[in-house]
Design a protein around this motif. Sequence first.
Motif, short mmCIF file in Angstrom:
data_model
loop_
_atom_site.label_atom_id
_atom_site.label_comp_id
_atom_site.label_asym_id
_atom_site.label_seq_id
_atom_site.Cartn_x
_atom_site.Cartn_y
_atom_site.Cartn_z
N MET A 116 0.85 -1.17 0.00
CA MET A 116 0.00 0.00 0.00
C MET A 116 0.89 1.24 0.00
SD MET A 116 -2.99 1.07 2.64
CE MET A 116 -4.20 0.03 1.89
N LEU A 117 0.58 2.17 -0.85
CA LEU A 117 1.40 3.35 -1.00
C LEU A 117 1.13 4.40 0.07
CD1 LEU A 117 3.48 4.79 -2.73
CD2 LEU A 117 1.63 5.65 -4.13
N ILE A 118 -0.12 4.64 0.40
CA ILE A 118 -0.48 5.66 1.39
C ILE A 118 -0.80 4.96 2.70
CG2 ILE A 118 -2.09 7.49 1.98
CD1 ILE A 118 -2.53 7.92 -1.00
N PRO A 119 -0.04 5.25 3.77
CA PRO A 119 -0.32 4.59 5.05
C PRO A 119 -1.57 5.16 5.71
CG PRO A 119 1.45 6.16 5.31
CD PRO A 119 1.11 6.14 3.85
N PHE A 120 -2.49 4.29 6.08
CA PHE A 120 -3.70 4.72 6.78
C PHE A 120 -3.62 4.42 8.27
CE2 PHE A 120 -5.37 4.39 2.47
CZ PHE A 120 -6.03 5.59 2.39
N ASN A 121 -2.61 3.67 8.68
CA ASN A 121 -2.49 3.31 10.09
C ASN A 121 -1.04 2.96 10.38
OD1 ASN A 121 -3.15 2.75 12.69
ND2 ASN A 121 -4.60 1.13 12.22
N ASP A 122 -0.71 2.92 11.65
CA ASP A 122 0.63 2.56 12.08
C ASP A 122 0.62 1.09 12.49
OD1 ASP A 122 3.21 2.66 12.87
OD2 ASP A 122 2.95 4.23 14.36
N THR A 123 1.75 0.41 12.32
CA THR A 123 1.80 -1.01 12.65
C THR A 123 1.98 -1.26 14.14
OG1 THR A 123 4.17 -1.04 12.21
CG2 THR A 123 2.70 -1.67 10.40
N GLU A 124 2.42 -0.26 14.89
CA GLU A 124 2.58 -0.41 16.34
C GLU A 124 1.24 -0.16 17.03
OE1 GLU A 124 5.69 1.46 18.77
OE2 GLU A 124 6.81 1.51 16.90
N PRO A 125 0.68 -1.15 17.68
CA PRO A 125 -0.61 -0.92 18.35
C PRO A 125 -0.43 -0.10 19.63
CG PRO A 125 0.15 -3.15 18.75
CD PRO A 125 1.14 -2.52 17.80
N ASN A 126 -1.33 0.83 19.82
CA ASN A 126 -1.38 1.66 21.04
C ASN A 126 -0.07 2.35 21.36
OD1 ASN A 126 -4.05 0.95 21.42
ND2 ASN A 126 -3.50 -0.90 22.53
N ARG A 127 0.59 2.89 20.35
CA ARG A 127 1.80 3.65 20.61
C ARG A 127 1.46 4.93 21.35
NH1 ARG A 127 6.03 5.33 16.03
NH2 ARG A 127 4.19 6.28 15.14
N TYR A 128 0.31 5.47 21.04
CA TYR A 128 -0.15 6.67 21.72
C TYR A 128 -1.29 6.27 22.65
CZ TYR A 128 2.48 8.61 17.89
OH TYR A 128 3.47 8.89 16.99
N GLY A 129 -1.32 6.87 23.81
CA GLY A 129 -2.24 6.44 24.83
C GLY A 129 -3.70 6.75 24.62
N GLY A 130 -4.01 7.93 24.08
CA GLY A 130 -5.41 8.32 24.04
C GLY A 130 -5.92 8.61 22.64
N PHE A 131 -7.12 9.13 22.63
CA PHE A 131 -7.77 9.49 21.38
C PHE A 131 -7.14 10.76 20.83
CE2 PHE A 131 -11.19 11.55 18.98
CZ PHE A 131 -11.51 10.52 18.11
N PRO A 132 -6.87 10.85 19.52
CA PRO A 132 -6.23 12.04 18.94
C PRO A 132 -7.21 13.20 18.74
CG PRO A 132 -6.61 10.41 17.25
CD PRO A 132 -7.02 9.78 18.55
#
Length: 89
Positions: A1-17
Motif C-alpha cells: 500500500m502506497l499511502i499509510p492509513f495506520n501505524d503497525t505499532e498498536p497503542n503507541r499513543y495512549g489516548g484518542f487524537p
Amino acid sequence: MLIPFNDTEPNRYGGFPFVTVGLIAINCAVFLLELFWLNVDPNFIFKFGSTPAIVLAGTGPAALSTITHMFLHGGLSHLIFNMIPLWAF
C-alpha cells in the motif's frame, strides 16, 4: 500500500487524537463554508488566503490571513489528500 492509513505499532499513543480529529473537522467545515460562501462573495479566497505581498507589506488582513490560509482548499481531492497524511502522521 502506497499511502499509510495506520501505524503497525498498536497503542503507541495512549489516548484518542482529539487535536488531529479537531483539525480534520475544522478543515472540512471551512471547506463546506468555502463552497457555499463562494456563491455569495467571489473574493472569499482573496480575503482569507495568504498573499505574500500583502503579508510582507502588513496591509489589509495580513495577520488574519497567516492563519486562515491553512484551512482553505482548492477542491475536494485537495482536501482529502491533505487530510490523509494529517491522520496518518
